[in-house]
Design a protein around this motif. Structure first.
Motif, short mmCIF file in Angstrom:
data_model
loop_
_atom_site.label_atom_id
_atom_site.label_comp_id
_atom_site.label_asym_id
_atom_site.label_seq_id
_atom_site.Cartn_x
_atom_site.Cartn_y
_atom_site.Cartn_z
N LYS A 161 0.71 -1.20 -0.05
CA LYS A 161 0.08 -0.04 0.10
C LYS A 161 0.62 1.56 -0.05
N ALA A 162 1.98 1.21 0.72
CA ALA A 162 2.89 2.42 0.67
C ALA A 162 3.59 2.28 -0.75
N GLY A 163 3.85 1.11 -1.41
CA GLY A 163 4.60 1.09 -2.91
C GLY A 163 3.33 1.73 -3.82
N ILE A 164 2.24 1.55 -3.64
CA ILE A 164 0.93 2.28 -4.45
C ILE A 164 1.15 3.66 -4.51
N ILE A 165 1.24 4.32 -3.38
CA ILE A 165 1.33 5.72 -3.21
C ILE A 165 2.57 6.37 -3.89
N GLN A 166 3.77 5.81 -3.85
CA GLN A 166 4.92 6.14 -4.55
C GLN A 166 4.68 5.95 -6.07
N MET A 167 4.17 4.80 -6.56
CA MET A 167 4.03 4.39 -8.07
C MET A 167 3.02 5.43 -8.51
N THR A 168 1.96 5.85 -7.49
CA THR A 168 1.09 6.93 -8.20
C THR A 168 1.89 8.13 -8.56
N LYS A 169 2.94 8.40 -7.72
CA LYS A 169 3.61 9.78 -8.02
C LYS A 169 4.42 9.73 -9.12
N VAL A 180 -2.64 12.37 -19.07
CA VAL A 180 -2.96 11.22 -17.99
C VAL A 180 -2.65 11.54 -16.71
N ARG A 181 -3.78 11.58 -15.83
CA ARG A 181 -3.61 11.78 -14.19
C ARG A 181 -3.59 10.48 -13.71
N VAL A 182 -2.63 10.40 -12.61
CA VAL A 182 -2.74 9.16 -11.71
C VAL A 182 -2.79 9.71 -10.27
N ASN A 183 -4.08 9.22 -9.49
CA ASN A 183 -4.04 9.61 -8.06
C ASN A 183 -4.59 8.21 -7.40
N ALA A 184 -4.41 8.33 -6.22
CA ALA A 184 -4.96 7.16 -5.06
C ALA A 184 -5.84 7.60 -4.21
N ILE A 185 -6.36 6.50 -3.72
CA ILE A 185 -7.53 6.77 -2.48
C ILE A 185 -6.80 5.92 -1.53
N ALA A 186 -6.67 6.54 -0.40
CA ALA A 186 -6.25 5.62 0.79
C ALA A 186 -7.38 5.47 2.04
N PRO A 187 -8.18 4.51 1.83
CA PRO A 187 -9.22 4.23 2.95
C PRO A 187 -8.53 3.66 4.54
N TRP A 188 -9.51 3.96 5.30
CA TRP A 188 -9.37 3.30 6.55
C TRP A 188 -10.26 2.02 6.61
N HIS A 241 -1.62 12.70 -6.34
CA HIS A 241 -2.06 12.81 -4.96
C HIS A 241 -2.94 11.69 -4.26
N THR A 242 -2.57 11.53 -3.27
CA THR A 242 -3.48 10.33 -2.62
C THR A 242 -4.37 11.10 -1.43
N ILE A 243 -5.81 10.91 -1.81
CA ILE A 243 -6.83 11.19 -0.90
C ILE A 243 -6.83 10.25 0.41
N PHE A 244 -6.91 10.47 1.72
CA PHE A 244 -7.20 9.92 2.76
C PHE A 244 -8.62 9.88 3.10
N VAL A 245 -9.43 8.63 2.89
CA VAL A 245 -10.77 8.68 3.12
C VAL A 245 -10.95 7.59 4.71
N ASP A 246 -10.64 8.55 5.53
CA ASP A 246 -10.41 7.56 6.84
C ASP A 246 -10.87 7.96 8.09
N GLY A 247 -11.68 8.97 8.00
CA GLY A 247 -12.61 9.58 9.34
C GLY A 247 -11.42 10.29 10.15
N GLY A 248 -10.37 10.63 9.47
CA GLY A 248 -9.38 11.55 10.28
C GLY A 248 -8.37 10.46 10.98
N MET A 249 -8.37 9.37 10.60
CA MET A 249 -7.57 8.27 11.46
C MET A 249 -6.17 8.52 11.20
#
Ligand code: NAP
Length: 254
Positions: A161-169, A180-188, A241-249
């Motif tokens: 999951k860390a690798g995905i954030i860096q691959m996204t960048k 071509v845009r590449v972004n990520a979503i990081a759920p809790w 960019h990575t959007i954290f969708v995590d209730g603030g966790m």
């Protein structure tokens, strides 16, 4: 609000037979997109296809093991044969096995790395080639809070999951000049077949909630807004960019 519409767009969502991927596929369909449903279990695929069609959109299901390069290439070719283009790719398929680091067998490490991370690269490469030629596209990779902070989720899962954030960048940097845009979503935590058993453990659930500022786990429908935003023109100047969708966790320090 036309900025958020996806009418006439074609979206491929991996792991959309159930859970988060299915919710995002149905959300993209509601925003106007036609869908390619990718997973391995045929009855799950057909059920999601049916639900997309009930929303008035076109959908095809393609049984694919995302660990396998040749299966991904066939899936992309079939999608292009059917729809002639791909505008959105959501790399969502993933799994986890929570083994303590000292006990992780090599085969388990390989399985998690291939399912969660190698698949994201292979699908991005196969679809990215088309998007670069087309000079447009949005790729959305599903990471996790576990890719940013240390959690008891398992060492291999965290690494993917860390690798995905860096691959996204990195992909965003390489493909930005082709629009071509590449972004990520990081759920809790979200309630899905992957997490149901864990969340049904009352002590574990209460511990999770005590570290979540919004004091609850997520509903899969709460990932639709971020997915539609990143897929659509509404995010036309957002990439890498990575959007954290995590209730603030992930901002919780104590
Ligand atoms: N749920 C959470 O709380 C949470 C939190 C953070 C991140 N995530 C991430 O969100 C994503 C989806 O999780 P989820 O909770 O929705 O999981 P899930 O309920 O287990 O669903 C996973 C989906 O991926 C598919 N899949 C798994 N391996 C595959 C493969 N090799 N090839 C093709 N498809 C495959 C599964 O279908 P088949 O088995 O039929 O192939 C299924 O449709 C994962 O990447 C996960 O790491 C989830």
């Amino acid at each position: 609000m036309d900025l958020f519409r996806l009418d006439g767009k074609v979206a491929v969502v991996t792991g959309s037979g159930k859970g988060i991927g299915k919710a995002m596929a149905l959300g993209l369909a509601e925003a106007g997109a036609d869908l390619v449903i990718v997973a391995r279990t045929e009855e799950d695929i057909q059920q999601t296809v049916l639900e997309v069609e009930q929303k008035g959109r076109k959908a095809i299901g393609i049984s694919t093991d995302v660990k396998k390069k040749e299966e991904i290439e066939k899936m992309v070719a079939k999608t292009l044969d059917t729809f002639g283009k791909i505008d959105v790719l959501v790399n969502n398929a993933g799994m986890n096995i929570r083994t303590p680091a000292l006990d992780v067998p090599e085969e388990e490490w390989e399985l998690i790395i291939q399912t969660n991370m190698k698949s994201v690269f292979l699908a991005s490469q196969a679809v990215g080639k088309h998007m670069v030629e087309q000079k447009s596209g949005s790729i959305i990779n599903i990471s996790s809070v576990a890719g940013q902070v240390a959690l008891r989720t398992g060492v291999a899962y965290a690494a993917t999951k860390a690798g995905i954030i860096q691959m996204t960048k990195t992909l965003a940097l390489e493909w930005g000049k082709h629009d071509v845009r590449v972004n990520a979503i990081a759920p809790w935590y979200f309630r899905t077949p992957l997490t149901e058993k864990l969340l049904n453990n009352e002590d574990y659930y209460n511990e999770i909630i005590s570290r979540t500022p919004l004091r609850r786990v997520g509903d899969v429908k709460e990932l639709v807004g971020p997915a539609v935003f990143l897929a659509s023109e509404a995010s036309s100047y957002v990439t890498g960019h990575t959007i954290f969708v995590d209730g603030g966790m992930s901002i919780y320090g104590f």
